[in-house]
Design a protein around this motif. Structure first.
Motif, PDB file in Angstrom:
ATOM      1  N   ARG A 333      35.817   1.311 -31.631  1.00  0.00           N
ATOM      2  CA  ARG A 333      35.591   1.574 -30.273  1.00  0.00           C
ATOM      3  C   ARG A 333      34.432   2.017 -30.397  1.00  0.00           C
ATOM      4  N   ARG A 334      33.302   1.902 -29.098  1.00  0.00           N
ATOM      5  CA  ARG A 334      31.500   2.018 -29.295  1.00  0.00           C
ATOM      6  C   ARG A 334      31.366   3.592 -28.809  1.00  0.00           C
ATOM      7  N   PHE A 335      32.231   4.199 -28.826  1.00  0.00           N
ATOM      8  CA  PHE A 335      31.305   5.248 -28.083  1.00  0.00           C
ATOM      9  C   PHE A 335      31.230   6.667 -29.375  1.00  0.00           C
ATOM     10  N   VAL A 336      32.629   6.074 -30.500  1.00  0.00           N
ATOM     11  CA  VAL A 336      33.094   6.576 -31.850  1.00  0.00           C
ATOM     12  C   VAL A 336      31.591   6.370 -32.507  1.00  0.00           C
ATOM     13  N   LYS A 337      31.725   4.790 -32.724  1.00  0.00           N
ATOM     14  CA  LYS A 337      30.302   4.572 -33.983  1.00  0.00           C
ATOM     15  C   LYS A 337      29.240   4.951 -33.155  1.00  0.00           C
ATOM     16  N   LYS A 338      28.650   5.058 -31.489  1.00  0.00           N
ATOM     17  CA  LYS A 338      27.593   5.955 -31.473  1.00  0.00           C
ATOM     18  C   LYS A 338      27.342   7.280 -31.882  1.00  0.00           C
ATOM     19  N   THR A 339      28.287   7.999 -32.052  1.00  0.00           N
ATOM     20  CA  THR A 339      28.404   9.245 -31.962  1.00  0.00           C
ATOM     21  C   THR A 339      27.963   9.169 -33.715  1.00  0.00           C
TER      22      THR A 339
END
Length: 664
Positions: A333-339
């Motif tokens: 998911r995007r939030f893990v990738k952004k982190t």
């Protein structure tokens, strides 16, 4: 009807225990593997057993002291119910961990000899033993005590026994596992530059042990506690509505066990070989069977369908919380990738990013709990909220099965690497572990959400108990200075508890880091792999430190509850419960989701993103993960148990508070 329902629930709970024993034997018959795998598995088993022996010895004396106080102030039946609750929770955790310790080596061997599908099935069925034993022993205890006494209020003591043991098991196991995990990562990955499960790392066995005492025994005790508390709260609240409502929670829990059994035996890895999809499929099947069966039973037994509606509100809320946790913590998911992307700017930005997204994740989960509570209340009052909590937790047999699968495959991955299995096998166990990380994160969110609905029901139980004694219904008016005083103190307690147990992790990790550095410095050939580290010393440090650090925060939290109660009285105690519940839910969800994000962002980088292993981004992500570890595996999941314990204490002592409080 009371006796028939109680006996039927006891029979179904016995079925659950027998199926758990069957799966235990099924897992045990599979081959262990090579001598090296056997040696590693034995070291993990010895460490886990040593920790639990010491922990349960301490808890035995503590439980005897509480039992004596209950016998003096509330009667012998309450004291006996307390001990039965504590023992049942301990047995479920011990047996679940025992099979996990068998399944980890067998999963690694199956991955090497038979492939992913068989390895997955051994790991999942190993986890299912814990799931079936937790619900079986819990429902057996509740139904048999009720059949003997026909007094739901006696069950509050049974629930209190389960909760006290759960609080210590979760906090102690959490301190142990994160001491080892943080120490192994900071020295091994960051300083020495060796892989996570490298056998040269002195903390690697302690890390494997921690997966079992924290994520198997600890989480099993945690969900045992929430499961029992939800059933008991609903039964106590149902007394004013008649016998038919008192036994409704037993009926729902019984259907939940049958549904979980169907779900467990439907789980297989299909052709696409996606373990995560297989776990999800089992949960969907369980939920569908539960929804349809409870509808049919409601019609047959002439229950008003508004109670079924309240039950479905809880089931849907659990689904919402699960999807939210998955969306914010899944590696895809995007939030893990952004982190993970933020890790390119250093550890500070990694921590700020993960914490901020963790705050964002609160809205859907808390809104889901709020909407479920509102719908259930609109349908059938506070009893509806209790029924929604029971229904969310009714499928916990399947939920725990997926959760306990996580540490089993985590251990299997470590064992594969330590025993020198091929890169193909390590990659296969890594794929199993990735699904386990997501399932563990979802279960933490589920457990916290379920505890949220349960403690709201327990707050209503407290109100009901006070009304039954005094003859009037108390209200928690914020303009009442005693209510406000209790509210503000209640808000502080979960934060204080979290701070103390995370400082416990920090202090214990400091001791272990010093030991790991000493071994690399003094044991000649350790860095080159020609000498063996002293694994036992790290296990001993983690064990001694965890047991030393867990007692004080737990005793302080209970002590503050008693002080507020006997000084401020019933109104202050009501405000205290409200503050502790809201603060506990907020902090638990924040820490669980932020920690999951940091963990999977590290794994995302280790899979090759942003420079991969050994890069500056990876080092920053590892530091973020070391912050997230005590967040998601120590403090966060302990808070839902803490607020349950506080709520049960309030209900149990309410008759004494009315008589002896300074302010009436």
């Amino acid at each position: 009807m009371e006796m028939i329902s109680a006996i039927s629930a006891a029979v179904i709970s016995l079925l659950s225990v027998l199926l758990g024993i069957y799966l235990f034997k099924w897992v045990s018959k599979h081959p262990v593997g090579s001598d090296r795998i056997r040696e590693i598995g034995e070291a993990i088993r010895e460490g886990a057993n040593a920790f639990l022996r010491k922990e349960y010895t301490i808890l035995m004396f503590f439980s005897i002291a509480i039992c004596a106080l209950l016998a003096i102030f509330l009667g012998l039946s309450s004291a006996i119910a307390f001990i039965v609750g504590a023992i049942s929770s301990a047995i479920a955790g011990l047996l679940g961990m025992k099979v996990a310790l068998k399944a980890n080596v067998r999963t690694a061997t199956a991955a090497d000899k038979e492939g992913l599908s068989k390895a997955f099935l051994i790991a999942f069925r190993g986890g299912s033993v814990m799931g079936l034993l937790v619900v079986g022993l819990a429902l057996a205890g509740v139904s048999l005590i009720y059949a003997i006494t026909l007094k739901p209020e006696i069950l509050l003591s049974f629930s209190f026994g389960a909760s006290i043991l759960s609080l210590f098991a979760k906090a102690g196991g959490g301190i142990f596992t994160k001491t080892a995990d943080i120490s192994a990562d900071l020295v091994g990955k960051v300083e020495i530059g060796i892989p996570e499960d490298d056998p040269r790392n002195p903390a690697v066995i302690a890390d494997n042990v921690g997966d079992n005492v924290g994520d198997v025994a600890g989480m099993g005790a945690d969900l045992f506690d929430s499961y029992v508390a939800s059933i008991v709260a609903a039964m106590v609240l149902g007394q004013t509505l008649g016998v038919k409502m008192v036994v409704l929670p037993l009926i729902l829990a019984s259907v939940g066990i049958v549904s979980s059994v169907v779900g467990i035996f439907s789980v297989r890895v299909r052709r696409e070989k996606n373990p995560g999809r297989a776990l999800d499929f089992g949960t969907y099947i369980t939920s569908a069977v539960f929804a349809l069966t409870t509808l049919v039973i409601s019609l047959i037994m002439s229950y008003d369908l508004k109670y079924w509606g309240a039950a479905m509100a809880g089931l849907v809320a659990g689904t919402v919380i699960g999807f939210t946790t998955d969306y914010f913590t899944s590696i895809d998911r995007r939030f893990v990738k952004k982190t993970a992307q933020a890790s390119q700017s250093g550890a500070a930005i990694t921590i700020l990013t993960g914490y901020s997204y963790g705050l964002m994740s609160l809205l859907p989960s808390l809104a889901g709990i709020g909407v479920a509570s509102g719908v259930a209340f609109a349908l059938c009052g506070v009893f509806g909220i209790a029924i929604s909590a029971v229904s969310m937790l009714a499928i916990v047999g399947m939920v725990i099965s997926s959760d306990a699968y996580g540490p089993i495959v985590d251990n299997a991955k470590g064992i594969s690497e330590q025993s020198g299995l091929s890169e193909e096998v390590i990659s296969m166990t890594d794929k199993l572990d990735a699904a386990g990380n997501t399932s563990k994160a979802i279960t933490k969110g589920f457990a916290i959400g379920a505890a949220g609905l349960t403690v709201i029901a327990l707050l209503a139980t407290y109100q009901e108990r006070v009304a039954a004694i005094t003859g009037f219904t108390i209200t928690f008016d914020l303009m009442n200075p005693l209510v406000m005083l209790g509210l503000l103190i209640g808000i502080c307690v979960p934060a204080l508890f979290s701070a103390m147990i995370m400082l416990g992790v920090s202090k214990n990790a400091f001791r272990m880091i010093a030991e790991i550095r000493r071994q690399f410095k003094e044991i000649k050939g350790l860095s080159e792999g020609t000498a063996k580290p002293n694994y036992a010393r790290c296990v001993e440090i983690a064990t001694t430190g965890a047991l030393k650090e867990l007692m004080l925060p737990s005793l302080i939290a209970i002590g503050i509850t008693l002080l507020v109660a006997f000084i401020g009285g019933i109104h202050a105690l009501g405000g205290f419960l409200g503050g502790a519940i809201l603060s506990g839910l907020f902090n638990a969800l924040l820490m669980s989701n932020s920690g999951g994000m940091w963990d999977n962002s590290k794994k995302f980088i280790e899979d090759g993103a942003f420079g991969g292993k050994g890069s500056d981004a990876h080092k920053a992500a590892v530091i973020g993960d070391t912050v997230g570890d005590p967040f998601k595996d120590t403090a966060g999941p302990s808070l839902n148990t803490l607020i349950t314990v506080i709520s049960l204490v309030a209900s149990l002592i309410s008759p004494l508070v009315i008589l002896y409080a300074v302010f009436k």
